[in-house]
Scaffold this active site. Structure first.
Site, PDB file in Angstrom:
ATOM      1  CG  ASN A 199      -2.100  -1.037   0.910  1.00 23.16           C
ATOM      2  OD1 ASN A 199      -2.283  -1.499  -0.223  1.00 23.16           O
ATOM      3  ND2 ASN A 199      -2.827  -1.403   1.952  1.00 23.16           N
ATOM      4  CG  MET A 235     -12.497   0.740   9.058  1.00 22.85           C
ATOM      5  SD  MET A 235     -10.993   1.381   8.350  1.00 22.85           S
ATOM      6  CE  MET A 235     -10.162   1.916   9.841  1.00 22.85           C
ATOM      7  CG  ASP A 250      -5.571  -3.747   4.956  1.00 26.29           C
ATOM      8  OD1 ASP A 250      -6.805  -3.731   4.833  1.00 26.29           O
ATOM      9  OD2 ASP A 250      -4.807  -2.952   4.376  1.00 26.29           O
ATOM     10  CG  ASP A 301      -9.263  -7.100  -1.426  1.00 24.56           C
ATOM     11  OD1 ASP A 301      -9.024  -7.812  -2.411  1.00 24.56           O
ATOM     12  OD2 ASP A 301      -8.590  -7.110  -0.388  1.00 24.56           O
TER      13      ASP A 301
HETATM   14  C1  UD1 Z   1      -4.532   0.665  -1.704  1.00 22.32           C
HETATM   15  C2  UD1 Z   1      -4.704   0.914  -0.239  1.00 22.32           C
HETATM   16  O1  UD1 Z   1      -3.945   1.642   0.363  1.00 22.32           O
HETATM   17  N1  UD1 Z   1      -5.704   0.250   0.342  1.00 22.32           N
HETATM   18  C3  UD1 Z   1      -5.919   0.400   1.762  1.00 22.32           C
HETATM   19  C4  UD1 Z   1      -6.680   1.676   2.011  1.00 22.32           C
HETATM   20  O2  UD1 Z   1      -7.876   1.620   1.233  1.00 22.32           O
HETATM   21  P1  UD1 Z   1      -8.786   2.921   1.050  1.00 22.32           P
HETATM   22  O3  UD1 Z   1      -7.926   4.150   1.055  1.00 22.32           O
HETATM   23  O4  UD1 Z   1      -9.623   2.641  -0.113  1.00 22.32           O
HETATM   24  O5  UD1 Z   1      -9.643   2.920   2.364  1.00 22.32           O
HETATM   25  P2  UD1 Z   1     -10.158   4.166   3.225  1.00 22.32           P
HETATM   26  O6  UD1 Z   1      -9.103   4.553   4.192  1.00 22.32           O
HETATM   27  O7  UD1 Z   1     -10.671   5.202   2.296  1.00 22.32           O
HETATM   28  O8  UD1 Z   1     -11.371   3.537   4.012  1.00 22.32           O
HETATM   29  C5  UD1 Z   1     -11.635   2.178   4.107  1.00 22.32           C
HETATM   30  C6  UD1 Z   1     -13.017   1.947   4.635  1.00 22.32           C
HETATM   31  O9  UD1 Z   1     -13.070   2.293   5.969  1.00 22.32           O
HETATM   32  C7  UD1 Z   1     -14.045   3.251   6.219  1.00 22.32           C
HETATM   33  N2  UD1 Z   1     -13.457   4.190   7.174  1.00 22.32           N
HETATM   34  C8  UD1 Z   1     -12.295   4.819   6.878  1.00 22.32           C
HETATM   35  C9  UD1 Z   1     -11.770   5.737   7.753  1.00 22.32           C
HETATM   36  C10 UD1 Z   1     -12.461   5.968   8.952  1.00 22.32           C
HETATM   37  O10 UD1 Z   1     -12.021   6.798   9.761  1.00 22.32           O
HETATM   38  N3  UD1 Z   1     -13.580   5.282   9.229  1.00 22.32           N
HETATM   39  C11 UD1 Z   1     -14.099   4.386   8.347  1.00 22.32           C
HETATM   40  O11 UD1 Z   1     -15.122   3.782   8.606  1.00 22.32           O
HETATM   41  C12 UD1 Z   1     -14.346   3.873   4.876  1.00 22.32           C
HETATM   42  O12 UD1 Z   1     -15.676   4.337   4.804  1.00 22.32           O
HETATM   43  C13 UD1 Z   1     -14.088   2.748   3.920  1.00 22.32           C
HETATM   44  O13 UD1 Z   1     -15.215   1.942   3.772  1.00 22.32           O
HETATM   45  O14 UD1 Z   1      -6.969   1.793   3.397  1.00 22.32           O
HETATM   46  C14 UD1 Z   1      -7.801   0.743   3.908  1.00 22.32           C
HETATM   47  C15 UD1 Z   1      -8.085   1.088   5.369  1.00 22.32           C
HETATM   48  O15 UD1 Z   1      -6.932   1.040   6.140  1.00 22.32           O
HETATM   49  C16 UD1 Z   1      -7.108  -0.596   3.733  1.00 22.32           C
HETATM   50  O16 UD1 Z   1      -8.003  -1.613   4.094  1.00 22.32           O
HETATM   51  C17 UD1 Z   1      -6.681  -0.801   2.283  1.00 22.32           C
HETATM   52  O17 UD1 Z   1      -5.827  -1.921   2.201  1.00 22.32           O
HETATM   53  C1  PEP Z   2      -7.880  -4.106   0.904  1.00 20.80           C
HETATM   54  C2  PEP Z   2      -6.647  -4.165   0.468  1.00 20.80           C
HETATM   55  O1  PEP Z   2      -6.183  -3.743  -0.717  1.00 20.80           O
HETATM   56  P1  PEP Z   2      -6.907  -2.865  -1.843  1.00 20.80           P
HETATM   57  O2  PEP Z   2      -7.235  -1.546  -1.200  1.00 20.80           O
HETATM   58  O3  PEP Z   2      -5.849  -2.730  -2.879  1.00 20.80           O
HETATM   59  O4  PEP Z   2      -8.106  -3.615  -2.284  1.00 20.80           O
HETATM   60  C3  PEP Z   2      -5.549  -4.743   1.299  1.00 20.80           C
HETATM   61  O5  PEP Z   2      -4.375  -4.495   0.970  1.00 20.80           O
HETATM   62  O6  PEP Z   2      -5.850  -5.459   2.264  1.00 20.80           O
END
Ligand code: UD1
Ligand code: PEP
Length: 435
Positions: free
Chosen positions: A23, A342, A320, A121
């Protein structure tokens, strides 16, 4: 669709070196577009998502020169923006989640960005609102067209720094906004910013390129915009999710392993959470030694109540690793509630674990209770399909600990994030065949 044939009950012994962080790599690779000067990146993991992103950068006109096995020099002096309108871009960018972070850099440097609904994912809704809220705060116009299967567009003749309070600490959202703000005019303040090591690494690299970011590591980032950025070199941290996966794998299979060069200070709370499962870990310099353990007992809270492990934005426990913690608890002594706050579809894979003989109650889409077997009973090998990257590795761990043989289908999911996992584990005693 490729599969793994896993022969269970094999104990591993030896050293394993974690790959560069997936990531982090996805953020850092997108950032090379911010400058005309060469950027050399080291410790790049050789995994599907990262290779696809490098391929995409190459298609955009970024010259990618492999300097060594895991080092690549990127030269984005010329970028073909027309490519963003092509069908190939749409198809390739939609194949991974990380491509969404091309938006911030292209917006900052070329005044526009375009991205199809990103892949990654399928673990529940994965909204992008925070990204666009941030871009709009900086003065960009946003357009979403559903007709073309979901295309997000941003453009801005001029980006201007602003104060913003994010509605959630989105990891890729924060990275995107930071990469747009570094070249905006004036000061940007991002409150409720995500602060995972991935982001700290990105901000440190941007500062080496001439950006002015303060507050790195906190949820309040201040960015003084600069005119342009210069080239740099950057080395990726070891993948903390892979490190956690190896700890869980060692405990479940009673293996004795040393995980080398873990960059311990960047692991945050991760070792502590595995220790709460009763797993003995020894920090030896920058390595983690996991002894072979017949039994490990889940802790309870101070008042004697049942342990809960839940996810939280950094410095809380990363979502994760929750699937890995869940599978690791299967052979512990005691009971634990796993609460995945999340994502709403990340725990459904427990039906496979139950079929293998695990004692798990899926309470609702976000919560599962694991009643540890304390090795009174071994899981049995079955045929299963990997639904997502972390569930995939969790199923692999279950299969490695099980009696008999298992087949895991759709291992492309695992390959998205784990470099040659079969070869590396076989080298220390596992028995995994790629079919
Ligand atoms: C490519 C990459 O880097 N992927 C990572 C990134 O995805 P990504 O950046 O897509 O994920 P986000 O941090 O945006 O949020 C993930 C999910 O958690 C929820 N959410 C997020 C923040 C918060 O304070 N509260 C909350 O509920 C969001 O609504 C969303 O459904 O971060 C996620 C959360 O660590 C990880 O699972 C992913 O592996
Ligand atoms: C959810 C993951 O990856 P991605 O955001 O690339 O789907 C992950 O690394 O666990």
């Amino acid at each position: 669709m490729a599969s793994f044939k896993v022969t269970g009950s094999r104990q591993m012994k030896g050293e394993i070196i974690p790959q560069g962080a997936k990531n982090e790599a996805l953020q850092i690779l997108c950032a090379v577009v911010l400058t005309k000067e060469p950027v050399t990146i080291h410790n790049i993991p050789n995994i599907r998502d990262v290779n696809q992103l490098i391929d995409l950068l190459g298609d955009m006109g970024v010259r990618c020169t492999r300097m060594a096995e895991s080092s690549v020099k990127f030269d984005a002096s010329e970028v073909n923006l027309d490519y963003l309108n092509s069908e190939t871009y749409k198809r390739k960018a939609a194949a991974l989640r990380g491509s969404v972070m091309l938006l911030g850099p292209t917006l900052a440097r070329f005044k526009k960005g375009r991205i199809p609904s990103p892949g990654g994912d399928k673990i529940g809704r994965r909204r992008l609102d925070t990204h666009f809220y941030g871009f709009m705060k900086l003065g960009a116009k946003f357009n979403y067209s559903q007709e073309e299967g979901g295309i997000y567009e941003v453009d801005a003749s001029h980006l201007k720094g602003a104060y913003m309070l994010l509605d959630e600490a989105s990891v890729t959202g924060t990275a995107n906004i930071v990469m747009a703000a570094v070249l905006a005019e004036g000061t940007t303040t991002i409150y409720n910013a995500a602060c995972e090591p991935y982001l700290q690494q990105l901000c440190k690299m941007l500062n080496r390129m001439g950006a002015k970011i303060t507050g790195v590591g906190s949820n309040l980032l201040t960015i003084e915009g600069v005119e342009s950025l210069n080239g740099t070199e950057h080395t990726m941290l070891p993948d903390m999710i892979e490190i956690g996966s190896f700890i869980g794998m060692a405990a479940m299979t009673q293996s004795e392993i040393t995980i080398k060069n873990c960059s311990i200070p960047d692991l945050g709370i991760i070792p502590l959470v595995f220790q709460k499962l009763g797993i003995k870990l020894e920090i030896r310099g920058d390595d983690i030694y996991v002894p072979s353990q017949e039994h490990y007992e889940l802790e309870t809270f101070i008042d004697g109540s049942m342990l809960t492990v839940s996810d939280h934005p950094w410095p809380g426990f990363t979502p994760d690793l929750l699937s890995i913690v869940l599978v690791t608890a299967i052979q512990a002594k005691g009971t634990v509630l796993i609460h995945q706050k999340m994502f709403e579809s990340r725990l459904f894979f427990v039906d496979k674990l139950i079929e293998m003989g695990a004692q798990i109650i899926l309470c609702d889409p976000h919560r599962a209770t694991v009643v540890g077997l304390n090795r009174q009973q071994q899981l049995r090998g079955i045929r299963m399909t990997s639904p997502d990257i972390r569930a995939g590795v969790s199923l692999l761990i279950a299969a490695m600990s099980a009696k008999g043989t298992s087949i895991i289908e759709n291992i492309e999911q695992i390959d998205r994030g784990y470099q040659n996992i079969d070869t590396r584990l076989n080298a220390i005693g596992a028995e995994i065949v790629r079919l």
